[in-house]
Design a protein around this motif. Structure first.
Motif, mmCIF file in Angstrom:
data_model
loop_
_atom_site.group_PDB
_atom_site.id
_atom_site.type_symbol
_atom_site.label_atom_id
_atom_site.label_comp_id
_atom_site.label_asym_id
_atom_site.label_seq_id
_atom_site.Cartn_x
_atom_site.Cartn_y
_atom_site.Cartn_z
ATOM 1 N N UNK A 182 0.849 -1.196 0.000
ATOM 2 C CA UNK A 182 0.000 0.000 0.000
ATOM 3 C C UNK A 182 0.892 1.257 0.000
ATOM 4 N N UNK A 183 0.497 2.358 -0.651
ATOM 5 C CA UNK A 183 -0.789 2.573 -1.282
ATOM 6 C C UNK A 183 -0.768 2.281 -2.783
ATOM 7 N N UNK A 184 0.178 1.495 -3.229
ATOM 8 C CA UNK A 184 0.261 1.160 -4.652
ATOM 9 C C UNK A 184 -0.634 -0.015 -4.995
ATOM 10 N N UNK A 185 -0.549 -1.070 -4.197
ATOM 11 C CA UNK A 185 -1.353 -2.271 -4.411
ATOM 12 C C UNK A 185 -1.993 -2.657 -3.087
ATOM 13 N N UNK A 186 -3.281 -2.914 -3.125
ATOM 14 C CA UNK A 186 -4.007 -3.254 -1.909
ATOM 15 C C UNK A 186 -4.316 -4.753 -1.847
ATOM 16 N N UNK A 187 -4.615 -5.201 -0.658
ATOM 17 C CA UNK A 187 -5.006 -6.590 -0.430
ATOM 18 C C UNK A 187 -6.190 -6.947 -1.323
ATOM 19 N N UNK A 188 -6.117 -8.125 -1.937
ATOM 20 C CA UNK A 188 -7.159 -8.668 -2.819
ATOM 21 C C UNK A 188 -7.172 -8.018 -4.203
ATOM 22 N N UNK A 189 -6.244 -7.133 -4.495
ATOM 23 C CA UNK A 189 -6.079 -6.668 -5.865
ATOM 24 C C UNK A 189 -5.535 -7.808 -6.722
ATOM 25 N N UNK A 190 -5.744 -7.687 -8.025
ATOM 26 C CA UNK A 190 -5.120 -8.608 -8.973
ATOM 27 C C UNK A 190 -4.102 -7.849 -9.817
ATOM 28 N N UNK A 191 -3.034 -8.543 -10.191
ATOM 29 C CA UNK A 191 -2.004 -7.939 -11.034
ATOM 30 C C UNK A 191 -1.758 -8.820 -12.255
ATOM 31 N N UNK A 192 -1.494 -8.164 -13.373
ATOM 32 C CA UNK A 192 -1.032 -8.868 -14.564
ATOM 33 C C UNK A 192 0.483 -8.919 -14.483
ATOM 34 N N UNK A 193 1.042 -10.120 -14.529
ATOM 35 C CA UNK A 193 2.485 -10.264 -14.367
ATOM 36 C C UNK A 193 3.098 -10.949 -15.586
ATOM 37 N N UNK A 194 4.349 -10.626 -15.828
ATOM 38 C CA UNK A 194 5.130 -11.311 -16.853
ATOM 39 C C UNK A 194 6.024 -12.314 -16.147
ATOM 40 N N UNK A 195 5.975 -13.560 -16.587
ATOM 41 C CA UNK A 195 6.650 -14.625 -15.856
ATOM 42 C C UNK A 195 7.986 -15.036 -16.465
ATOM 43 N N UNK A 196 8.262 -14.616 -17.694
ATOM 44 C CA UNK A 196 9.511 -14.999 -18.346
ATOM 45 C C UNK A 196 9.993 -13.876 -19.254
ATOM 46 N N UNK A 197 11.290 -13.914 -19.529
ATOM 47 C CA UNK A 197 11.913 -13.011 -20.509
ATOM 48 C C UNK A 197 11.694 -11.539 -20.171
ATOM 49 N N UNK A 198 12.066 -11.151 -18.968
ATOM 50 C CA UNK A 198 11.949 -9.739 -18.586
ATOM 51 C C UNK A 198 13.246 -9.275 -17.926
ATOM 52 N N UNK A 199 13.489 -7.981 -18.016
ATOM 53 C CA UNK A 199 14.617 -7.372 -17.317
ATOM 54 C C UNK A 199 14.091 -6.661 -16.078
ATOM 55 N N UNK A 200 14.976 -6.399 -15.127
ATOM 56 C CA UNK A 200 14.565 -5.761 -13.873
ATOM 57 C C UNK A 200 15.395 -4.501 -13.646
ATOM 58 N N UNK A 201 14.707 -3.403 -13.331
ATOM 59 C CA UNK A 201 15.370 -2.135 -13.076
ATOM 60 C C UNK A 201 14.858 -1.544 -11.769
ATOM 61 N N UNK A 202 15.551 -0.527 -11.272
ATOM 62 C CA UNK A 202 15.083 0.176 -10.073
ATOM 63 C C UNK A 202 13.674 0.715 -10.328
#
Length: 209
Positions: free
Chosen positions: A52-72
């Motif tokens: 919180x306050x970006x994502x709340x309990x019981x929210x759903x997120x679309x996620x990418x599970x493969x082939x991604x880079x990670x940044x700050x």
């Protein structure tokens, strides 16, 4: 004459195509799209309030599970378990390989602010975090594995390798990330687990639903 006309009508009948019918093309396309989506993406439910306050309990997120880079700044899910049973947490990446971090108390001693010396740089700067729920409180009790530096208004002018702050400096190892919850006063994250290897990252959040 009648037989000739009949023969002509037979010639006018459309021949059956040897190609795949449009309806079958559609089915194949939908099947490929489904498999691709299932393999690379997913909808996941969020449990808890550490983001919180970006994502709340019981929210759903679309996620990418493969082939991604990670940044700050990216929000990711990470497996923190050292056993065969997964323990997945969702946090924000605040630092990556080679970055140095310092948790420093505020001038009044009530809050704790986060400073970063990015990889390849020579001085610290405060991290701008408009997304956090509230400023970190020193008494929050979430600083299990870090040392908090006393207030120093010259911190941004101190070289990253200065020995006077060596014990307070967290250096993110190669191929690792340091993650924190946006709800800083109620989150078990790298302040508890330490920096986490990128091999533990299970997905990257693309959208919050």
């Amino acid at each position: 004459m009648t037989n000739d006309i009949s023969s002509g009508e037979n010639l006018l009948k459309p021949k059956e195509s040897s190609f795949i019918s449009p309806s079958l093309y559609t089915v194949i396309f939908l099947l490929i799209a489904f498999v691709t989506f299932f393999f690379f993406f997913a909808f996941v439910p969020i449990i808890g309030d550490s983001m919180e306050n970006t994502i709340y309990d019981k929210h759903y997120c679309l996620v990418q599970r493969r082939s991604f880079s990670v940044e700050r700044g990216d929000i990711i899910t990470v497996n923190t378990s050292n056993t065969s049973t997964e323990h997945i947490i969702i946090k924000r990446v605040v630092a990556t390989d080679g970055d140095r971090l310092i948790f420093m108390e505020s001038e009044n001693g009530i809050y704790v602010d986060l400073y970063i010396c990015k990889a390849g740089k020579n001085s610290f700067e405060p991290i701008k975090e408009p997304y956090i729920k509230e400023r970190m409180l020193k008494k929050a009790g979430v600083y299990d594995k870090i040392f908090i530096l006393k207030y120093n208004d010259l911190i941004t002018e101190i070289p990253a390798l200065d020995h006077s702050i060596a014990n307070y400096t967290i250096t993110v190892p190669e191929n690792c990330v340091y993650v924190l919850g946006d709800n800083r006063n109620n989150s078990r994250d790298s302040r508890y687990y330490g920096a986490l290897n990128k091999s533990r990252i299970t997905s990257k959040i693309l959208a919050i639903l």
